[in-house]
Write an enzyme that holds these catalytic residues in place. Structure first.
Site, PDB file in Angstrom:
ATOM      1  N   ASN A 103       5.120  21.639  23.079  1.00 27.74           N
ATOM      2  CA  ASN A 103       4.765  20.631  24.250  1.00 27.74           C
ATOM      3  C   ASN A 103       4.312  21.481  25.384  1.00 27.74           C
ATOM      4  O   ASN A 103       4.060  20.627  26.394  1.00 27.74           O
ATOM      5  CB  ASN A 103       6.028  19.703  24.346  1.00 27.74           C
ATOM      6  CG  ASN A 103       6.019  18.843  23.193  1.00 27.74           C
ATOM      7  OD1 ASN A 103       5.152  18.385  22.702  1.00 27.74           O
ATOM      8  ND2 ASN A 103       7.239  18.797  22.755  1.00 27.74           N
ATOM      9  N   TYR A 137       2.119  24.330  27.383  1.00 25.27           N
ATOM     10  CA  TYR A 137       0.857  25.327  27.304  1.00 25.27           C
ATOM     11  C   TYR A 137       1.064  25.984  28.281  1.00 25.27           C
ATOM     12  O   TYR A 137       1.441  25.870  29.480  1.00 25.27           O
ATOM     13  CB  TYR A 137      -0.406  24.525  27.176  1.00 25.27           C
ATOM     14  CG  TYR A 137      -0.595  23.565  26.026  1.00 25.27           C
ATOM     15  CD1 TYR A 137      -1.188  23.922  24.856  1.00 25.27           C
ATOM     16  CD2 TYR A 137       0.170  22.386  25.820  1.00 25.27           C
ATOM     17  CE1 TYR A 137      -1.367  23.427  23.732  1.00 25.27           C
ATOM     18  CE2 TYR A 137       0.128  21.585  24.791  1.00 25.27           C
ATOM     19  CZ  TYR A 137      -0.623  22.150  23.551  1.00 25.27           C
ATOM     20  OH  TYR A 137      -0.694  21.266  22.595  1.00 25.27           O
ATOM     21  N   TYR A 162     -39.009  40.973  31.454  1.00 24.51           N
ATOM     22  CA  TYR A 162     -39.715  42.129  32.136  1.00 24.51           C
ATOM     23  C   TYR A 162     -40.965  41.710  32.953  1.00 24.51           C
ATOM     24  O   TYR A 162     -41.796  41.292  32.591  1.00 24.51           O
ATOM     25  CB  TYR A 162     -39.960  43.338  31.287  1.00 24.51           C
ATOM     26  CG  TYR A 162     -41.027  44.263  31.847  1.00 24.51           C
ATOM     27  CD1 TYR A 162     -40.456  45.091  33.211  1.00 24.51           C
ATOM     28  CD2 TYR A 162     -42.504  44.533  31.356  1.00 24.51           C
ATOM     29  CE1 TYR A 162     -41.336  45.678  33.710  1.00 24.51           C
ATOM     30  CE2 TYR A 162     -43.041  45.298  32.053  1.00 24.51           C
ATOM     31  CZ  TYR A 162     -42.693  45.928  33.198  1.00 24.51           C
ATOM     32  OH  TYR A 162     -43.583  46.679  33.735  1.00 24.51           O
ATOM     33  N   ARG A 208     -11.680  14.056  32.035  1.00 28.87           N
ATOM     34  CA  ARG A 208     -12.901  13.574  31.387  1.00 28.87           C
ATOM     35  C   ARG A 208     -12.742  13.252  29.936  1.00 28.87           C
ATOM     36  O   ARG A 208     -13.415  12.642  29.207  1.00 28.87           O
ATOM     37  CB  ARG A 208     -13.911  14.770  31.674  1.00 28.87           C
ATOM     38  CG  ARG A 208     -14.206  15.057  32.873  1.00 28.87           C
ATOM     39  CD  ARG A 208     -15.263  15.892  33.010  1.00 28.87           C
ATOM     40  NE  ARG A 208     -15.229  17.466  32.634  1.00 28.87           N
ATOM     41  CZ  ARG A 208     -14.923  18.484  33.536  1.00 28.87           C
ATOM     42  NH1 ARG A 208     -14.407  18.097  34.621  1.00 28.87           N
ATOM     43  NH2 ARG A 208     -14.635  19.559  32.984  1.00 28.87           N
ATOM     44  N   ASN A 254      -9.955  31.272  46.042  1.00 29.06           N
ATOM     45  CA  ASN A 254      -9.224  32.453  46.221  1.00 29.06           C
ATOM     46  C   ASN A 254     -10.083  33.719  46.355  1.00 29.06           C
ATOM     47  O   ASN A 254      -9.562  34.460  47.087  1.00 29.06           O
ATOM     48  CB  ASN A 254      -7.761  32.808  45.347  1.00 29.06           C
ATOM     49  CG  ASN A 254      -8.013  32.505  44.153  1.00 29.06           C
ATOM     50  OD1 ASN A 254      -9.027  32.182  43.407  1.00 29.06           O
ATOM     51  ND2 ASN A 254      -6.725  32.231  43.473  1.00 29.06           N
ATOM     52  N   CYS A 255     -10.972  33.675  45.368  1.00 29.92           N
ATOM     53  CA  CYS A 255     -11.907  34.819  45.480  1.00 29.92           C
ATOM     54  C   CYS A 255     -12.853  34.905  46.680  1.00 29.92           C
ATOM     55  O   CYS A 255     -13.398  36.003  46.838  1.00 29.92           O
ATOM     56  CB  CYS A 255     -12.691  34.826  44.115  1.00 29.92           C
ATOM     57  SG  CYS A 255     -12.004  34.498  42.589  1.00 29.92           S
TER      58      CYS A 255
END
Ligand code: FAD
Length: 799
Positions: free
Chosen positions: A286, A288, A435, A29, A49-50
Site C-alpha cells: 500500500n 509507493y 540540418y 486527473r 528548486n532547480c
C-alpha cells in the site's frame, strides 16, 4: 486493466515538490473521486528548486516565478488538500495510519490512508568539520535556504564566497555568486568538479572557471574552519591550504531522506535508498515511493541505482498515479541524462562515465571528437567536445559527455533517446537529423561520433588515447605529429616527429617500418587520414590519437597551469609590455580585430600569426569560438617573449584574447626547423635569432657538477608548478618562465655566478637562459633535453 475512476479512496502524499506534486496532480486527473492529501514539511508546495541558484544570482528576478503552485490553486484546480508546514513523523503500515505534526502550532494528529506515496527527496549532507558549528554556513535545498543566503548577503555584503563541494548545485551557486560580483572559490575533495564527468572532460570546465576568475581548489578537503573577529572565516584544508572567505556554502552532496520509510520497516538499500519495484511499490503493497529517496533500475548496468534528478522524479510520480488508478504503467529505469550551465559552457552527459565502466569491468572503447555545433562557414560556429563510450564488440552505447556552446544539450538528448532504446553506435551512423547551416552540419556531430566508433569496431582504424603516452614511450613507439609545421611549433607532444599529413606520402621512408606508429593531429581527422595512408602503405601497426592533441592538451594540463597563467596577467603586462601604464594602453591604443569565430584550431592561431607578420608594435584582439584556442594562445605567448597576453576572457560563447606585440618581436616558433631526419625522441631546441646564443649542459655533466665541490650557484626550474610537482631536481628553485622577468632583481646576487636553467624538454629553459643573459647574467647554461632527458638518464628527481 481498467481505470479505478469511481473508486473512493484516501491517497496521502508525503512531500509536495517534484515527485509528490506530480503524483498528486496526475492522480486527480485519473481518479476524480479519490480524496488526495499532500503533507509538505516546508512552507511551499511544488516550487522550482532547480531555479533557486539563479534567483540567488538575480538571473531569475521574480520570486513568484519560483512558486509554481500554491495550496489554494491545488485546491481550486485539482481539489487536492495541500497541508504545508506539516511533517509526517511516522507511518504505521499495519493500521495504514500516519502520525503528523502541524509545525505552525506543534499539534500532532493521526490520519488514515488507503494508499500512501512517499516523495521525501534527499537532504544536503553536512560533513563534520572542526569549527563548522561556530560559523554561519549555508546549504541550498529549498526556498527558506535560499532566503537565508540572500539575507546574509544583503546584511553582510561579503566580497568573497567559498563553495565547499563542486557538484551540480555547488557549481551553479558559484556561478550565481560570481554574477553578484563576489570573488568565488570552490574547494573540492576529488581531483575534479562534477563527479559524473571524467577528468579530461571536466578539465574543460576547470578552464572555464579559471577564465571567469573562480578560484578552484581540487584534491583539497576542508578540515577546519576558524572564525575571525571581522566577520571573515579561514578554511583550512588537509594539505595545509588556507582560504579566507566571508560566506561559506556547504554543498558536498545529498542523502536520501528515507528515515521515515526505514522506521516503518520498509526495505531500504545499503545506501539507505527506499527499494521499489517497477510500479514504484515499496516492500509494503500500500506504500509507493518516488524521487530522490528511491533506488531505481540503472538501464545501462542492469542494477539498482540512486539518481537525484527532477525528470525521473516527475515521471516516477506519474507512474505511481497510473498504478494506483489501475493502469499498467511501469517505470523501466534510468540512464542518467543531465545538463548544467557552467558560465559560457553547457556540460551535458548521459549514461555511465569511464570510471564506472572500469569499476564494473564492462568491455568498452571510447572516441573523442570536437565538431562545430553548426556549419563552420555560418557565423558563430562553436566547437563542442564529445566523449562517447560504447561496449565492445556490440557497439551498445554506454555513455556520453558533451561540453560546448549552443546545441550541446540537443546532441546529448539525441544520444539519450538512442540509448533509451538500447541503440548502438551503428544506429548513430544511420540517424537522420535536421540540418541547415545555422543549426548543424550535413554530417551531424552525432553521426560523426557514430562514424568514428564504427570505424574502430570494423577495424578500419585503431586508436590510442591521451593516457597511453607513457606506455608508448616505454615500448619505443614512434610518435608522429601530422599537423602543419606551424601547429607543431606552437606546441606538441614531447618526442613527436612532425610530418604534415599533406607531405606524408613523399616521406614514408622517414618512418620506421619496425615500430608501432602512434599518429596524432589536432582533433583526430587528419590523424585518421594519415593512419589510413600508412596502413595501406605497408605499416601494420598504426594508431590514431582519439580527439587529437586537443584532448591530450586538456587532459594533461594541471590545474595550476590553468589557474596561474590567468591570475597574473595584468601584472605581467604592466611590467613587460610597455612603459605606458596598462590602463592607458588598453584604452587608447588602436586595436586590430581578428574574428576567427567558427574556425577550429589551428585556424585562430594561424590567423593571429598572419596578423603578426606586420612590422612594428601591435595591439590585437582575436575572437575565437574554439575552446582549445585558450591553451594554444597561452603556450604561444609563453614561448614568445615578444608578445604579451593582456587579457583572456569568454563572453557569449566567444573567447577573446587581447595581445600586445613589441616593436622588436620575432616569432620564435617560426625559427629553427625541426628536421625530419631527427628520429630520436629528443625534442629539438628552437633557437630564436636576435637573442644571445647560450650554452647548454648535458644531464651527465650537470649531475657531475651537482655532486662536485663547485656545484652551480642556483638551478632555476622555469616550468609551471604542476609540472614541478611531478618531479624536479632536488637542488632546483621554481621560477616559472612567465614570472622570471619580475624576479631579476631578486636574482641579482647570481650575476657573476653559475646558473643552470631547467624545463621539461630544454626549450623554455633555453629561452630563460637567453633572457638572463640579455639582462646581464654572465654564466648561464640550459639543461639540454630538460627533465625528460634527466629522468630518462635514470637520475633522481624529487616530488
Ligand atoms: P523534493 O523535490 O526535494 O521534495 C521532497 C519534499 O518532501 C521536500 O520539500 C521536503 O520538505 C518534503 N518532506 C520530506 N520529508 C517529509 C516529511 N516527513 N513530511 C512532510 N514532508 C516531507 N534536478 C535536475 O534534474 N535539474 C536541475 O537543474 C536541478 N537543479 C537543482 C537545484 C537545486 C538547488 C536543488 C536542491 C535540486 C536540483 N535538482 C535538479 C534536483 C531535483 O530538484 C530533485 O531531483 C527533485 O526535486 C527530487 O524530487 P523529490 O520529489 O524526490 O524531492
Amino acid at each position: 486493466m481498467g481505470l479505478n475512476e469511481s473508486v473512493e479512496m484516501h491517497v496521502i502524499v508525503v512531500g509536495g515538490v517534484a515527485g509528490g506534486a506530480s503524483a498528486a496532480a496526475r492522480l486527480r486527473r485519473l481518479m476524480e473521486h479519490a480524496t488526495i492529501t499532500v503533507f509538505e514539511r516546508g512552507p511551499y508546495v511544488s516550487f522550482a528548486n532547480c531555479g533557486l541558484p539563479y534567483f540567488v544570482g538575480n538571473v531569475i528576478k521574480r520570486r513568484s516565478a519560483l512558486e509554481l503552485m500554491t495550496p489554494d490553486l491545488f485546491k481550486r484546480r485539482f481539489n487536492i488538500d495541500v497541508k504545508v508546514n506539516h511533517e509526517v513523523l511516522s507511518i504505521n503500515p499495519a493500521d495504514r495510519e500516519l502520525n503528523v505534526r502541524d509545525l505552525t502550532n506543534n499539534q500532532k494528529f493521526t490520519v488514515k490512508y488507503d494508499k500512501l506515496i512517499l516523495s521525501p527527496g534527499a537532504e544536503p549532507f553536512i560533513p563534520s568539520i572542526k569549527g563548522l558549528e561556530l560559523v554561519p554556513y549555508f546549504k541550498l535545498r529549498d526556498i527558506p535556504d535560499m532566503e537565508k543566503i540572500i539575507n546574509y548577503i544583503n546584511e553582510n555584503q561579503p566580497k568573497h564566497a567559498t563553495v565547499v563541494g563542486g557538484g551540480y548545485i555547488g557549481i551553479e551557486l558559484a556561478e550565481n555568486l560570481h554574477a553578484l560580483g563576489k570573488a568565488v572559490s570552490i574547494v573540492e575533495m576529488m581531483p575534479k568538479i562534477l563527479p559524473i564527468f571524467d577528468l579530461e572532460m571536466a578539465q574543460i570546465l576547470h578552464q572555464e572557471l579559471a577564465l571567469n576568475e573562480v578560484r578552484l581548489f581540487v584534491n583539497e578537503k576542508v578540515v577546519e574552519i576558524i572564525p575571525s573577529a571581522d566577520g571573515r572565516f579561514l578554511l583550512l584544508t588537509e594539505k595545509g591550504q588556507s582560504i579566507e572567505t566571508e560566506l561559506i556554502i556547504m554543498s558536498v552532496g545529498i542523502r536520501p531522506e528515507s528515515k521515515l520509510a526505514q522506521d516503518a520497516g520498509l526495505q531500504v538499500s545499503m545506501k539507505n535508498y527506499i527499494q521499489v519495484n517497477e510500479q514504484m511499490q515499496t516492500s509494503d503493497s500500500n506504500i509507493y515511493a518516488v524521487g530522490d529517496a528511491v533506488e531505481v533500475q540503472n538501464m545501462i548496468l542492469n542494477e539498482p541505482w540512486g539518481l537525484a534528478l527532477a525528470g525521473p522524479a516527475n515521471r516516477e510520480g506519474r507512474v505511481v498515479a497510473d498504478v494506483i488508478a489501475g493502469l499498467s504503467s511501469k517505470f523501466e529505469g534510468v540512464i542518467g541524462t543531465s545538463v548544467i550551465k557552467v558560465f559560457g559552457l553547457t556540460a551535458s552527459m548521459v549514461g555511465m562515465n569511464e570510471k564506472v565502466l572500469k569499476e564494473k569491468n564492462i568491455p568498452y572503447e571510447k572516441v573523442y571528437l570536437h565538431p562545430n555545433n553548426h556549419a563552420g562557414y555560418y557565423p558563430d560556429a562553436v566547437a563542442m567536445s564529445i566523449k562517447l563510450l560504447f561496449e565492445t564488440p556490440t557497439g551498445r552505447i554506454l555513455g556520453a559527455q558533451i561540453i560546448g556552446g549552443p546545441g550541446t544539450e540537443k546532441r546529448i538528448d539525441v544520444l539519450a533517446t538512442v540509448m533509451k532504446f538500447n541503440g548502438t553506435v551503428f544506429d548513430l551512423e544511420r540517424l537522420e537529423l535536421a540540418y541547415a547551416p545555422p543549426y548543424g552540419s550535413a554530417k551531424d556531430p552525432i553521426n560523426m561520433a557514430g562514424f568514428l566508433a564504427t570505424n574502430i569496431l570494423q577495424n578500419l582504424t585503431k586508436v590510442w588515447h591521451w593516457h597511453d603516452l607513457a606506455t608508448i614511450k616505454e615500448s619505443d613507439g614512434f610518435l608522429l605529429d601530422v599537423r602543419t609545421k606551424g601547429e607543431f611549433k606552437v606546441s606538441h607532444i614531447d618526442g613527436a616527429i612532425n610530418i604534415p599529413d599533406t607531405e606524408l606520402r613523399e616521406n614514408l621512408a622517414k618512418i620506421p617500418a619496425d615500430k608501432p606508429i602512434y599518429v596524432y593531429c589536432q582533433v583526430g581527422f587528419r590523424g585518421y587520414l594519415s593512419s589510413r595512408v600508412l596502413l595501406q602503405s605497408g605499416f601494420s601497426e598504426v594508431y590514431n590519437l582519439s580527439g587529437g592533441f586537443k584532448t591530450y592538451d586538456y587532459a594533461t594540463k594541471s590545474l595550476e597551469q590553468l589557474n596561474s597563467s590567468l591570475s597574473n596577467l595584468p601584472l605581467k603586462f604592466k611590467k613587460q609590455a610597455s612603459s605606458r601604464p596598462a590602463e592607458d594602453v588598453i584604452q587608447t591604443s588602436e586595436q586590430e580585430i581578428i574574428d576567427a569565430s567558427g574556425l577550429a584550431c589551428p585556424g585562430p592561431i594561424n590567423a593571429l600569426l598572419e596578423a603578426l607578420q606586420k612590422s612594428g608594435e601591435q595591439y590585437i584582439r582575436i575572437i575565437s569560438t574554439d575552446p582549445a584556442f585558450i591553451s594554444t594562445i597561452r603556450t604561444y605567448v609563453e614561448v614568445n617573449p615578444g608578445v604579451q597576453l593582456l587579457s583572456l576572457k569568454t563572453a557569449n560563447n566567444k573567447i577573446i584574447a587581447e595581445i600586445h606585440k613589441n616593436a622588436d618581436f620575432i616569432d620564435v616558433t617560426s625559427l629553427g626547423e625541426v628536421e625530419l631526419e631527427n628520429t630520436e625522441m629528443e625534442q629539438r631546441v628552437i633557437r630564436p635569432v636576435g637573442l644571445p646564443v647560450v650554452s647548454e649542459i648535458s644531464p651527465e655533466d650537470l649531475r657531475k657538477e651537482i655532486t662536485s665541490t663547485t656545484p652551480p650557484a642556483i638551478i632555476i626550474d622555469v616550468r609551471e608548478p604542476g609540472e614541478w610537482k611531478r618531479g624536479h631536481l632536488k637542488q632546483a628553485s621554481l621560477i616559472t618562465l612567465g614570472t622570471l622577468p619580475d624576479k631579476l632583481q631578486d636574482l641579482a646576487q647570481y650575476m657573476q655566478k653559475e646558473i643552470v636553467t631547467v624545463c621539461a624538454s630544454g626549450k623554455r629553459s633555453y629561452l630563460a637562459a637567453q633572457l638572463l643573459e640579455k639582462a646581464g647574467f654572465e654564466y648561464i647554461r640550459s639543461l639540454r633535453g630538460g627533465m625528460i632527458a634527466w629522468q630518462r638518464a635514470g637520475y633522481d628527481s624529487a616530488k
